[in-house]
Design a protein around this motif. Structure first.
Motif, PDB file in Angstrom:
ATOM      1  N   ASP A   1       0.830  -1.206   0.000  1.00  0.00           N
ATOM      2  CA  ASP A   1       0.000   0.000   0.000  1.00  0.00           C
ATOM      3  C   ASP A   1       0.864   1.255   0.000  1.00  0.00           C
ATOM      4  O   ASP A   1       0.407   2.323  -0.417  1.00  0.00           O
ATOM      5  N   LEU A   2       2.075   1.114   0.477  1.00  0.00           N
ATOM      6  CA  LEU A   2       2.969   2.259   0.574  1.00  0.00           C
ATOM      7  C   LEU A   2       4.367   1.823   0.152  1.00  0.00           C
ATOM      8  O   LEU A   2       4.883   0.817   0.647  1.00  0.00           O
ATOM      9  N   MET A   3       4.951   2.582  -0.784  1.00  0.00           N
ATOM     10  CA  MET A   3       6.287   2.255  -1.280  1.00  0.00           C
ATOM     11  C   MET A   3       7.165   3.493  -1.194  1.00  0.00           C
ATOM     12  O   MET A   3       6.828   4.537  -1.754  1.00  0.00           O
ATOM     13  N   HIS A   4       8.302   3.350  -0.478  1.00  0.00           N
ATOM     14  CA  HIS A   4       9.262   4.440  -0.346  1.00  0.00           C
ATOM     15  C   HIS A   4      10.502   4.096  -1.171  1.00  0.00           C
ATOM     16  O   HIS A   4      11.087   3.023  -0.995  1.00  0.00           O
ATOM     17  N   HIS A   5      10.920   5.008  -2.034  1.00  0.00           N
ATOM     18  CA  HIS A   5      12.110   4.809  -2.857  1.00  0.00           C
ATOM     19  C   HIS A   5      13.241   5.712  -2.357  1.00  0.00           C
ATOM     20  O   HIS A   5      13.000   6.879  -2.010  1.00  0.00           O
ATOM     21  N   TYR A   6      14.464   5.167  -2.356  1.00  0.00           N
ATOM     22  CA  TYR A   6      15.623   5.895  -1.848  1.00  0.00           C
ATOM     23  C   TYR A   6      16.736   5.875  -2.893  1.00  0.00           C
ATOM     24  O   TYR A   6      16.828   4.945  -3.709  1.00  0.00           O
ATOM     25  N   ASN A   7      17.593   6.889  -2.852  1.00  0.00           N
ATOM     26  CA  ASN A   7      18.714   6.923  -3.794  1.00  0.00           C
ATOM     27  C   ASN A   7      19.911   6.164  -3.225  1.00  0.00           C
ATOM     28  O   ASN A   7      19.830   5.550  -2.153  1.00  0.00           O
ATOM     29  N   ALA A   8      21.045   6.201  -3.950  1.00  0.00           N
ATOM     30  CA  ALA A   8      22.227   5.434  -3.555  1.00  0.00           C
ATOM     31  C   ALA A   8      22.809   5.888  -2.228  1.00  0.00           C
ATOM     32  O   ALA A   8      23.570   5.155  -1.593  1.00  0.00           O
ATOM     33  N   GLU A   9      22.458   7.116  -1.800  1.00  0.00           N
ATOM     34  CA  GLU A   9      22.919   7.610  -0.498  1.00  0.00           C
ATOM     35  C   GLU A   9      21.930   7.287   0.612  1.00  0.00           C
ATOM     36  O   GLU A   9      22.141   7.659   1.768  1.00  0.00           O
ATOM     37  N   GLY A  10      20.849   6.618   0.260  1.00  0.00           N
ATOM     38  CA  GLY A  10      19.860   6.246   1.263  1.00  0.00           C
ATOM     39  C   GLY A  10      18.851   7.333   1.573  1.00  0.00           C
ATOM     40  O   GLY A  10      18.118   7.233   2.559  1.00  0.00           O
ATOM     41  N   LYS A  11      18.766   8.366   0.723  1.00  0.00           N
ATOM     42  CA  LYS A  11      17.812   9.452   0.955  1.00  0.00           C
ATOM     43  C   LYS A  11      16.511   9.186   0.210  1.00  0.00           C
ATOM     44  O   LYS A  11      16.512   8.699  -0.923  1.00  0.00           O
ATOM     45  N   LEU A  12      15.408   9.560   0.851  1.00  0.00           N
ATOM     46  CA  LEU A  12      14.083   9.349   0.276  1.00  0.00           C
ATOM     47  C   LEU A  12      13.916  10.217  -0.971  1.00  0.00           C
ATOM     48  O   LEU A  12      14.157  11.428  -0.943  1.00  0.00           O
ATOM     49  N   THR A  13      13.497   9.588  -2.075  1.00  0.00           N
ATOM     50  CA  THR A  13      13.288  10.331  -3.327  1.00  0.00           C
ATOM     51  C   THR A  13      11.840  10.269  -3.797  1.00  0.00           C
ATOM     52  O   THR A  13      11.361  11.186  -4.468  1.00  0.00           O
ATOM     53  N   LYS A  14      11.113   9.210  -3.440  1.00  0.00           N
ATOM     54  CA  LYS A  14       9.746   9.063  -3.942  1.00  0.00           C
ATOM     55  C   LYS A  14       8.966   8.139  -3.021  1.00  0.00           C
ATOM     56  O   LYS A  14       9.506   7.172  -2.498  1.00  0.00           O
ATOM     57  N   THR A  15       7.682   8.463  -2.849  1.00  0.00           N
ATOM     58  CA  THR A  15       6.778   7.612  -2.081  1.00  0.00           C
ATOM     59  C   THR A  15       5.505   7.408  -2.886  1.00  0.00           C
ATOM     60  O   THR A  15       4.939   8.369  -3.425  1.00  0.00           O
ATOM     61  N   ARG A  16       5.070   6.158  -2.960  1.00  0.00           N
ATOM     62  CA  ARG A  16       3.828   5.849  -3.669  1.00  0.00           C
ATOM     63  C   ARG A  16       2.859   5.195  -2.696  1.00  0.00           C
ATOM     64  O   ARG A  16       3.175   4.180  -2.072  1.00  0.00           O
ATOM     65  N   GLU A  17       1.674   5.794  -2.573  1.00  0.00           N
ATOM     66  CA  GLU A  17       0.652   5.275  -1.673  1.00  0.00           C
ATOM     67  C   GLU A  17      -0.555   4.862  -2.506  1.00  0.00           C
ATOM     68  O   GLU A  17      -1.044   5.629  -3.336  1.00  0.00           O
ATOM     69  N   THR A  18      -0.982   3.606  -2.327  1.00  0.00           N
ATOM     70  CA  THR A  18      -2.105   3.089  -3.112  1.00  0.00           C
ATOM     71  C   THR A  18      -3.259   2.714  -2.195  1.00  0.00           C
ATOM     72  O   THR A  18      -3.080   2.453  -1.000  1.00  0.00           O
ATOM     73  N   HIS A  19      -4.440   2.664  -2.786  1.00  0.00           N
ATOM     74  CA  HIS A  19      -5.648   2.271  -2.063  1.00  0.00           C
ATOM     75  C   HIS A  19      -6.426   1.290  -2.927  1.00  0.00           C
ATOM     76  O   HIS A  19      -6.392   1.348  -4.157  1.00  0.00           O
ATOM     77  N   GLU A  20      -7.088   0.378  -2.294  1.00  0.00           N
ATOM     78  CA  GLU A  20      -7.939  -0.592  -2.990  1.00  0.00           C
ATOM     79  C   GLU A  20      -7.138  -1.457  -3.961  1.00  0.00           C
ATOM     80  O   GLU A  20      -7.555  -1.719  -5.086  1.00  0.00           O
ATOM     81  N   GLY A  21      -5.949  -1.893  -3.554  1.00  0.00           N
ATOM     82  CA  GLY A  21      -5.167  -2.803  -4.379  1.00  0.00           C
ATOM     83  C   GLY A  21      -4.181  -2.087  -5.273  1.00  0.00           C
ATOM     84  O   GLY A  21      -4.115  -0.861  -5.322  1.00  0.00           O
ATOM     85  N   VAL A  22      -3.436  -2.895  -6.025  1.00  0.00           N
ATOM     86  CA  VAL A  22      -2.372  -2.355  -6.871  1.00  0.00           C
ATOM     87  C   VAL A  22      -2.915  -1.405  -7.916  1.00  0.00           C
ATOM     88  O   VAL A  22      -2.319  -0.370  -8.228  1.00  0.00           O
ATOM     89  N   ASP A  23      -4.069  -1.717  -8.487  1.00  0.00           N
ATOM     90  CA  ASP A  23      -4.629  -0.904  -9.568  1.00  0.00           C
ATOM     91  C   ASP A  23      -5.603   0.155  -9.067  1.00  0.00           C
ATOM     92  O   ASP A  23      -6.287   0.798  -9.869  1.00  0.00           O
TER      93      ASP A  23
END
Length: 527
Positions: free
Chosen positions: A419-441
């Motif tokens: 439901d929630l995906m946090h993406h980080y760069n090579a230095e370990g810093k947060l670059t993107k977050t994706r929050e979903t509801h009602e499944g992947v789609d």
């Protein structure tokens, strides 16, 4: 051996003549005597084995044998010559059947006793082995084994028994090995390994068998290896100072040449903490007492081929085993640990082809391994999963690359989809977050961050069609603008602008959806 002919079958006549004799009455001549004009014998030929071929030839001067030539192996080649004086043998020569060269010369004294034997063992015209006798008894042997014309082996004798043997094994003219005999039996052998005049190895013998050996392995002038042998000459006990500190740190015992146990001081602290036990010549068990309390803290088990099967360890030295390592074909396959010391295993590490591939952990000791780390999930170097309820659907997943967290997935509703995906760069810093509801789609919102991990933009897909329909703009963590696509054409048709207090300042509308605002309103109403 001298041959005397009597009662020859023919009479002496004027001029040289021969006389034949059949001594064994087999109908064949086995002796022929050659006589001079006066009837005195000059040469006698003898067939000693009745094969019809003369194989022994005796030469005479004044009725005395002066030389004998013989074919002792009956191959029709002379291989032995003997010289005599006054009926006594004074010299013997043995010849090679292949080359015809003299390969051995024996000299005798006036009473027929051996004085010297010289041997040419390589048939190179050089006598490389010399035996010297006194009163018929051997007292010195010298040998040149490297062909340089100088003896490099010398051995003295007393009453035909060896006393001392010395060997120059590198040809520098200095003897490097000395063998001392008592009553003709080897008693002690000393060896100078590096040819510096100091003997590094001493071996003592009893009844011809080695009893003990002392060795200076590092050439510092101090003995650091002691070996005791059994009655068969096999090593029975070996004591070693492997660190050359003057203290024995390893003791090996054997039975009939096979190892029984090895006791070692691996860390050099003076305490022999490691014991290896053998069966049928193969190591079967090894123990280590790290805290010197007389109890093993580590035990390693081996199979019949001497390969590791498992290791049991008491890592905190409290007297209880808390770590188990398992092996197959000498490769580590699994590690189990009781980290809290309560008798329950809470950590397991799995290996494939010697490399760590999976780790499972039970942090609360409830018997459920809720944390799993995987090391075989490319492109990630490690993926960690948290399954708190054990339903096989992890609530959280952490993906690492070279030890840095690059992706974190949270499954709040535990449906198997993040439901929630946090993406980080090579230095370990947060670059993107994706929050979903009602499944992947289902509907989702994606947040984008700057180098300070502050949100700078967000894209909201309210319908779940994979296309954003609201865009949020941020500055220093505060909303500065909002764009909205109301007709799902992929382009915004409403624009909102906010001040630093995040108060709405203005709204613009694209009523005909041509990408251009047609009307505006401020925060208090339409302009």
């Amino acid at each position: 051996m001298l041959s005397i002919i009597i009662s020859l079958s023919s009479e002496v006549s004027a001029g040289k003549s021969t006389q034949e004799r059949d001594t064994d009455n087999d109908g064949q001549t086995d002796q022929i005597a050659y006589l001079d004009e006066t009837g005195r014998i000059e040469r006698l030929e003898i067939d000693s084995n009745a094969d019809g071929v003369m194989d022994r030839f005796q030469y005479f001067e004044d009725q005395q044998i002066v030389r004998i030539e013989a074919d002792t192996d009956h191959d029709r080649k002379i291989d032995c010559r003997e010289y005599l004086k006054a009926g006594k043998r004074i010299r013997q020569e043995l010849l090679s059947n292949d080359s015809g060269r003299v390969v051995q010369v024996s000299e005798f004294d006036s009473v027929g006793r051996i004085v010297e034997i010289r041997k040419n063992t390589t048939e190179d015209d050089l006598f490389d082995s010399i035996y010297s006798y006194k009163d018929g008894k051997l007292f010195l042997f010298a040998q040149d084994t490297d062909g340089d014309g100088k003896p490099n082996i010398s051995q003295t004798y007393n009453d035909d028994k060896p006393v001392l043997k010395s060997i120059d094994d590198n040809g520098d003219g200095q003897m490097d090995v000395f063998c001392i005999y008592r009553d003709g039996v080897l008693f002690e052998r000393k060896t100078d390994m590096d040819h510096d005049g100091v003997f590094e190895i001493t071996i003592r013998f009893k009844d011809g068998q080695p009893v003990e050996e002392e060795k200076d392995t590092n050439r510092d002038g101090k003995t650091d290896l002691f070996t005791r042998f059994d009655s068969y000459g096999n090593a029975e006990k070996i004591e070693e100072d492997t660190r050359h500190t003057g203290r024995i740190d390893r003791i090996r015992t054997y039975y009939m040449g096979r190892p029984v146990n090895v006791v070692s001081d691996i860390d050099g602290d003076g305490f022999k903490e490691t014991v290896a036990l053998f069966k049928n010549g193969k190591i079967r068990r090894q123990t280590e007492d790290r805290n010197q309390d007389g109890k093993p803290d580590i035990t390693t088990w081996f199979d019949e081929k001497g390969k590791k099967e498992r290791i049991e360890s008491d890592t905190n030295l409290n007297g209880k085993i808390d770590t188990w390592q398992y092996y197959e074909d000498d490769r580590l396959t699994r590690v189990e640990k009781d980290e809290k010391g309560n008798g329950s295993i809470n950590l397991k590490v799995f290996y494939s082809k010697g490399k760590k591939c999976r780790v499972i952990m039970d942090r609360d000791n409830d018997g459920l391994f809720e944390i799993t780390q995987r090391f075989d999930k490319a492109p990630w170097s490690m993926v960690m999963e948290l399954d708190a309820d054990g339903d096989k659907h992890p609530e959280a997943r952490y993906c690492y690359e070279k030890g840095v967290l690059r992706l974190k997935e949270i499954d709040k509703d535990r449906d198997g989809n993040p439901d929630l995906m946090h993406h980080y760069n090579a230095e370990g810093k947060l670059t993107k977050t994706r929050e979903t509801h009602e499944g992947v789609d289902g509907p989702s919102i994606i947040w984008f961050y700057d180098d300070q991990e502050e949100a700078i933009r967000a894209e909201h897909d309210r319908t779940g069609d994979g296309h954003a329909d609201i865009w949020y703009h941020y500055r220093k963590g505060k909303l500065t603008g909002l764009d909205e696509d109301t007709n799902a054409d992929g382009k915004p048709d409403i624009w909102e602008i906010y001040d630093e207090s995040q108060t709405l300042l203005k709204i613009s509308f694209d009523l005909d959806f041509d990408g251009k605002p047609d009307s505006e309103e401020n925060g208090r109403g339409k302009k």
